[in-house]
Design an enzyme around this catalytic site. Structure first.
Site, PDB file in Angstrom:
ATOM      1  N   GLU A 176       0.829  -1.208   0.000  1.00 29.82           N
ATOM      2  CA  GLU A 176       0.000   0.000   0.000  1.00 29.82           C
ATOM      3  C   GLU A 176       0.866   1.263   0.000  1.00 29.82           C
ATOM      4  O   GLU A 176       0.570   2.232  -0.698  1.00 29.82           O
ATOM      5  CB  GLU A 176      -0.924   0.009   1.226  1.00 29.82           C
ATOM      6  CG  GLU A 176      -2.068  -0.979   1.146  1.00 29.82           C
ATOM      7  CD  GLU A 176      -3.167  -0.541   0.198  1.00 29.82           C
ATOM      8  OE1 GLU A 176      -2.995  -0.740  -1.022  1.00 29.82           O
ATOM      9  OE2 GLU A 176      -4.183  -0.015   0.657  1.00 29.82           O
ATOM     10  N   THR A 230      -6.113   7.080  -5.055  1.00 31.34           N
ATOM     11  CA  THR A 230      -5.890   7.413  -3.644  1.00 31.34           C
ATOM     12  C   THR A 230      -4.769   8.426  -3.470  1.00 31.34           C
ATOM     13  O   THR A 230      -4.872   9.359  -2.673  1.00 31.34           O
ATOM     14  CB  THR A 230      -5.597   6.126  -2.853  1.00 31.34           C
ATOM     15  OG1 THR A 230      -6.719   5.252  -3.012  1.00 31.34           O
ATOM     16  CG2 THR A 230      -5.405   6.402  -1.375  1.00 31.34           C
TER      17      THR A 230
HETATM   18  N1  HSE Z   1      -7.570   5.939   4.372  1.00 32.20           N
HETATM   19  C1  HSE Z   1      -7.337   5.906   2.966  1.00 32.20           C
HETATM   20  C2  HSE Z   1      -7.710   7.247   2.398  1.00 32.20           C
HETATM   21  C3  HSE Z   1      -8.176   4.832   2.347  1.00 32.20           C
HETATM   22  O1  HSE Z   1      -8.852   7.663   2.580  1.00 32.20           O
HETATM   23  O2  HSE Z   1      -6.855   7.894   1.779  1.00 32.20           O
HETATM   24  C4  HSE Z   1      -8.036   4.750   0.867  1.00 32.20           C
HETATM   25  O3  HSE Z   1      -8.892   3.736   0.377  1.00 32.20           O
END
Ligand code: HSE
Length: 358
Positions: A176, A230
């Site tokens: 990730e 993201t």
């Molecule tokens: N916590 C992360 C964000 C999750 O919101 O950037 C991404 O799926």
């Protein structure tokens, strides 16, 4: 094939499964002390794992709360690559329209597999991977995390699952960090299932939150045809947060956890709806999102927010029939206000299991 640790060198020998599970202490076996190499053999030639979609953040739980949901997910097959210890190759990727790299070091399944092999120790072989993408890229449903979780679980399965799911989250976190951002709120629940609170990433500390009570709980997920990578959606996050906003989100975050533990769907929906820090800066970047949120509540949802980094919108209900109406209303708002087509709309339950062998 029998699971075993094969030791070569002058003081070679076979270590027990118990030693194998405590992988790091294995280094203190006779073989390692004598300077011999300890290899770990696979127990099968091929292993396939599925990992589910996830809804992260759940509003004010930004980067620290997520849950796994039933339905679509990603599937990875790991195959033994004989005589190439530690090597990872990607044979094939399906369902990505050719967009993902087959170079293991650049791909979330490759990175997760490399890291999993490191967690396993000294594998006597490498692995070749095949990925079937069931989740759209950049959808806000934990697509990269599901790939990483499936890869980690499949590679671990090849060796008889010596590494716990909790520990494998480290492999997913490395993946990730490389492709989306340093957060475990998708990969944690995709591996473990249910609701997972990420108390800390370094050192990794996860808290499973069982959904208590007997309230039925459904998530309505509406995914429009629009991509919100993201990385880009994280670039818009505020650097500083007003003290009052911090207090508000902390309070609502506490309510989220209480709602989960009490099994209170109404409170969960209302707390998820109340993020005053992240949602306000991201929602305007997703066409129609503000209208979708209003439409979901108008149709009977307890609350609605952005799933992950978006563009998928998630709403909470406690009745499947209400969920279907909420899904229609959300989809209509994406179409009319956002001018977006709908890729999928589903009403799903929590996935209590997470990554599984198939
Ligand atoms: N916590 C992360 C964000 C999750 O919101 O950037 C991404 O799926």
């Amino acid at each position: 094939m029998q699971q075993q640790i094969r030791a070569s060198g002058p003081a070679g020998g076979i270590a027990s499964h118990a030693q194998y599970r405590c992988r790091r202490p294995v280094v203190s076996t006779r073989a390692a002390v004598a300077g011999g190499k300890v290899y770990i053999d696979p127990v099968k030639k091929e292993c396939t794992a599925f990992a589910p979609a996830t809804v992260a953040n759940l509003g004010p739980g930004f980067d620290w709360l997520g849950c796994a949901v039933e339905g679509e997910g990603d599937t990875v097959t790991a195959r033994v690559l004989p005589d190439q210890p530690g090597k990872v190759v990607i044979d094939k990727i399906e369902g990505d329209n050719g967009r993902l790299s087959l170079n293991a070091a650049d791909n979330c399944i490759g990175i997760a597999a490399i890291e999993t092999l490191k967690l396993i120790g000294q594998p006597s072989c490498g692995v070749a991977l095949t990925l079937h993408k069931g989740l759209p890229l950049g959808s806000g449903m934990g697509s990269s995390a599901a790939s990483a979780a499936a890869a980690a679980w499949a590679v671990n399965g090849l060796f008889g699952s010596p590494v716990s799911k909790d520990e494998l989250v480290l492999a997913g976190l490395a993946s990730e960090a490389a492709v989306s951002g340093y957060h475990a709120d998708n990969v944690g629940p995709s591996l473990l299932g249910g609701f997972v609170l990420v108390r800390s990433c370094d050192p990794l500390e996860l808290v499973r939150l069982p959904f208590g009570g007997s309230d039925p709980l459904y998530f309505v997920l509406v995914n429009p045809l629009f991509e919100a990578p993201t990385k880009q959606m994280r670039a818009v996050l505020p650097r500083d947060v007003p003290f009052k906003s911090m207090i508000h989100n902390s309070t609502q975050g506490g309510a989220l956890v209480a709602a989960i533990l009490q099994g209170n769907a109404r409170l969960l929906g209302s707390a998820l709806d109340s993020d005053c820090i992240v949602e306000p800066v991201r929602a305007p970047l997703i066409p129609g999102m503000i209208a979708v949120k209003a439409a979901a509540k108008e149709a009977g949802a307890y609350g609605c927010t952005i799933s992950g980094a978006g563009p998928t919108a998630v709403a909470v209900v406690s009745d499947a029939g209400v969920g279907a109406r909420v899904a229609d209303a959300m989809a209509a708002a994406f179409r009319s206000e956002g001018k977006l087509e709908i890729n999928s709309k589903v009403v799903v339950r929590l996935d209590p299991e997470g990554a599984k062998f198939v």
